[in-house]
Design a protein around this motif. Structure first.
Motif, mmCIF file in Angstrom:
data_model
loop_
_atom_site.group_PDB
_atom_site.id
_atom_site.type_symbol
_atom_site.label_atom_id
_atom_site.label_comp_id
_atom_site.label_asym_id
_atom_site.label_seq_id
_atom_site.Cartn_x
_atom_site.Cartn_y
_atom_site.Cartn_z
ATOM 1 N N SER A 90 -36.575 30.793 -4.481
ATOM 2 C CA SER A 90 -36.498 32.106 -3.833
ATOM 3 C C SER A 90 -37.872 32.758 -3.841
ATOM 4 N N SER A 91 -37.926 33.983 -3.371
ATOM 5 C CA SER A 91 -39.203 34.696 -3.313
ATOM 6 C C SER A 91 -39.719 35.007 -4.715
ATOM 7 N N LEU A 99 -32.939 37.797 -2.455
ATOM 8 C CA LEU A 99 -31.796 36.914 -2.277
ATOM 9 C C LEU A 99 -32.039 35.617 -3.038
ATOM 10 N N MET A 100 -30.991 35.063 -3.595
ATOM 11 C CA MET A 100 -31.079 33.745 -4.216
ATOM 12 C C MET A 100 -30.786 32.700 -3.141
ATOM 13 N N ARG A 101 -31.749 31.822 -2.893
ATOM 14 C CA ARG A 101 -31.643 30.910 -1.753
ATOM 15 C C ARG A 101 -30.614 29.806 -1.968
ATOM 16 N N SER A 102 -30.486 29.314 -3.211
ATOM 17 C CA SER A 102 -29.635 28.146 -3.441
ATOM 18 C C SER A 102 -28.963 28.243 -4.806
ATOM 19 N N ASP A 149 -38.302 24.022 -1.151
ATOM 20 C CA ASP A 149 -37.124 24.179 -0.301
ATOM 21 C C ASP A 149 -35.994 24.944 -0.983
ATOM 22 N N TYR A 150 -36.064 25.100 -2.305
ATOM 23 C CA TYR A 150 -34.975 25.735 -3.041
ATOM 24 C C TYR A 150 -35.376 27.061 -3.696
ATOM 25 N N GLU A 179 -26.693 41.486 -5.117
ATOM 26 C CA GLU A 179 -26.946 40.056 -5.217
ATOM 27 C C GLU A 179 -27.703 39.690 -6.488
ATOM 28 N N ALA A 199 -41.751 27.486 -6.979
ATOM 29 C CA ALA A 199 -41.990 27.308 -5.543
ATOM 30 C C ALA A 199 -42.899 26.112 -5.285
ATOM 31 N N GLU A 223 -30.684 26.831 -7.931
ATOM 32 C CA GLU A 223 -31.634 27.645 -8.699
ATOM 33 C C GLU A 223 -31.064 28.089 -10.041
#
Length: 607
Positions: free
Chosen positions: A369-370, A237-240, A366-367, A405, A361, A243
């Protein structure tokens, strides 16, 4: 005995009908059946190829893991690549120079310059050579050899059935799609790869058989190896949305790495002064040294990719594997080790993406992704840039992650990397670059592609007569009653045929009928009515001597494509061909006439 003869005759008649149907029209139903056969055969060949690699590695490597070079002792890690290089150098010296061309490069060359004709000998050399390279830990992939084996499977099916060359071209695409589908368990990516990289065109008629072949190849692989994809992809998933700016940066970096990798391959391939065995030994020595220090670079490296996706590989190790993999793969591919570069390019992109993901990371926890998210983006971007196959790379990402996604960030990364590679640095696909270095230039404009898709039987006219040079007036009149368009004129030994319009012979015969009788000189009886007799007709007409628009001709086979026909016309400096078919050994029959005007009308007015 009688039943056997009937069966043989029935099969022969069906084959003749199939060849004619494929030569004259697209024949989607017949191509679909052939695509299933091609896909199943390719799937079996790829499974056998995979088993030939994994079975020995399972016995050789610790815990029976065919990719576990990391737990192998240092001495074995150093000895294995060197031993493999020695074996490959011995193999190379035993084969002819033309048979040393293997992989995707060979498929592209044969497809574009030799109508897709691939040989059993070349496929066997590819199978054995790639197996030795991968078992010995060389930094190459199995997907390039798989493409060769799949394309050869499709080509040989077409050759064994005596199909027209445009159909063989389609079957080469079917075999390629089935090979990629079987190798990665990604049937749709196989379809796009075949059309984007190998055939270099998208056609509505071409999609159906290639899709069927890809599904057939994937089904065979799933039967033997299960339905799991080649990579273990975690949930992504893309967190923000922030990014996206970092994703653009990643695309630029991957594009630069693709440029560096391609130019390194080009530099190594450009230095071919050394004998090939010596170059193989050099690769073996360098790979042994790197394997001694960094075992992750040996073999395909897919286990390292899987670990990177789970965040189990550190930043320094990722960067080290990236640098070593680029060097070793460029050396191996550049000198001609019989392996592929598709797999290594994925590993290079994955390690680069993983390293950039860890850096992101660290900078913005905070922004970001994995790590697995960035690993997948790096893989897709590197594949799309190096192969100049952005759509195939995007579809592969979607099928490997099984997560829609990935589409938006994947598109951005692949597009940015591809633009950096192709538009800013003006780089070509690594395959086209290597072919140009070998002196092979491919013609792939839309007109050439259309002509390669069509057989001469689709355009030729069957309205012709075959007559000897000397013919009686009566026989000429009878021949003209058939109202054919062309006349093929034989010389004495029937080895050279000239072409003339039948209308010219008709005009000559008519002139003989209408020629007035000559009056005797000194006639003094003009008022006496006389019955004028027709002049005596000549006993024979010499077709090569009468006033007519004759032109030289040259034979072209019934299986040939229109592009082959144009090439023959240009090479032999003729404007007409007669189409022949082999009905029996040493027996050819003329099937039709093909003129340059017919060809021009076909590609000018065809919709």
């Amino acid at each position: 005995m009688q039943l056997t003869i009937r069966t043989y005759s029935w099969i022969r008649d069906r084959l003749v009908s199939l060849r004619q149907r494929l030569a004259i029209s697209d024949a989607p139903l017949q191509l679909a059946v052939l695509a299933v056969i091609c896909g199943l055969l390719t799937g079996l060949v790829i499974c056998a190829f995979r088993y030939a690699i994994e079975a020995p590695l399972g016995l050789l490597l610790p815990r029976g893991d065919p990719e576990n070079f990391e737990e192998l002792g240092q001495e074995m890690r150093a000895a294995l690549p060197l031993a493999g290089a020695v074996l490959l150098s011995i193999l190379v010296t035993q084969v002819r120079v033309p048979d040393r061309r293997l992989g995707v490069l060979h498929v592209l060359e044969r497809l574009n310059l030799h109508q897709g004709y691939l040989t059993v000998r070349g496929a066997v050399i590819q199978f054995v050579g790639a197996s030795i390279a991968l078992i010995s830990g060389q930094s190459v992939g199995r997907e390039g050899p798989a493409v060769h084996l799949g394309a050869a499977s499709g080509s040989l099916v077409g050759q064994w059935l005596g199909l027209p060359n445009n159909s063989i071209r389609s079957l080469v695409g079917c075999g390629t799609a089935a090979a990629i589908a079987a190798a990665f368990n990604t049937p749709m990516a196989g379809v796009i790869f075949a059309m984007e990289v190998i055939l270099m065109e998208y056609t509505i008629a071409g999609f159906l058989p290639i899709m069927i072949a890809a599904v057939s190849g994937a089904v065979v692989t799933q039967f033997f190896y299960g339905g799991d994809p080649v990579f273990l992809v975690p949930e992504i998933l893309m967190r923000s949305q922030w990014e996206l700016f970092y994703i653009i940066f990643i695309g630029i970096v991957i594009g630069l790495l693709a440029v560096l990798f391609t130019r390194t391959v080009s530099t190594v391939a450009g230095h071919s002064e050394w004998p090939m065995p010596a170059r193989f030994l050099l690769v073996g020595v360098v790979t042994s040294a790197c394997g001694w220090l960094l075992p992750e670079v040996l073999g395909m490296g897919y286990d390292t990719v899987n670990q990177a996706m789970l965040g189990e590989v550190g930043f320094l190790l990722l960067v080290s594997v990236l640098a070593a993999k680029m060097l070793l793969t460029a050396l191996a591919v550049g000198v001609g080790i019989p392996g592929g570069l598709i797999g290594p390019s994925l590993v290079i992109g994955a390690t680069a993406g993983g390293a950039l993901g860890l850096a992101g990371a660290w900078a913005a926890p905070d922004y970001a992704s994995s790590t697995g998210f960035y690993v997948m983006l790096g893989m897709g971007a590197m594949m799309g840039a190096v192969l100049r196959a952005p759509l195939a790379a995007l579809v592969a990402l979607l099928e490997l992650t099984r997560n829609p996604e990935i589409i938006l960030p994947g598109m951005m990364t692949i597009v940015i990397a591809s633009l950096t590679f192709s538009e800013i640095f003006k780089e070509e696909s690594v395959f086209l670059m290597l072919l140009k270095q070998q002196g092979v230039s491919l013609r792939n404009n839309p007109l050439v592609q259309m002509l390669r898709r069509s057989a001469v039987a689709r355009v030729m006219t069957r309205s012709f007569l075959r007559l000897p040079d000397s013919i009686s007036v009566r026989d000429a009149e009878r021949a003209l009653e058939s109202e054919e368009r062309w006349i093929l004129i034989e010389d004495g030994d029937a080895t050279k045929l000239a072409l003339m319009p039948a209308s010219d012979l008709a005009s000559h015969v008519l002139s003989l009928e209408q020629k007035p009788a000559e009056e005797p000189a000194g006639t003094t009886e003009p008022l006496v009515e006389k019955k004028k007799s027709k002049p005596a007709k000549p006993p024979v007409i010499k077709l090569m001597a009468i006033p007519a628009r004759r032109q030289d001709t040259f034979p072209v086979h019934f299986r040939a494509t229109l592009q082959e026909a144009i090439d023959i016309m240009d090479d032999k400096k003729v404007d007409a061909l007669y189409v022949i078919r082999n009905d029996a050994p040493m027996i050819n029959t003329v099937q039709g006439i093909l003129t340059r005007e017919d060809l021009e009308n076909f590609y000018r007015y065809r919709r």
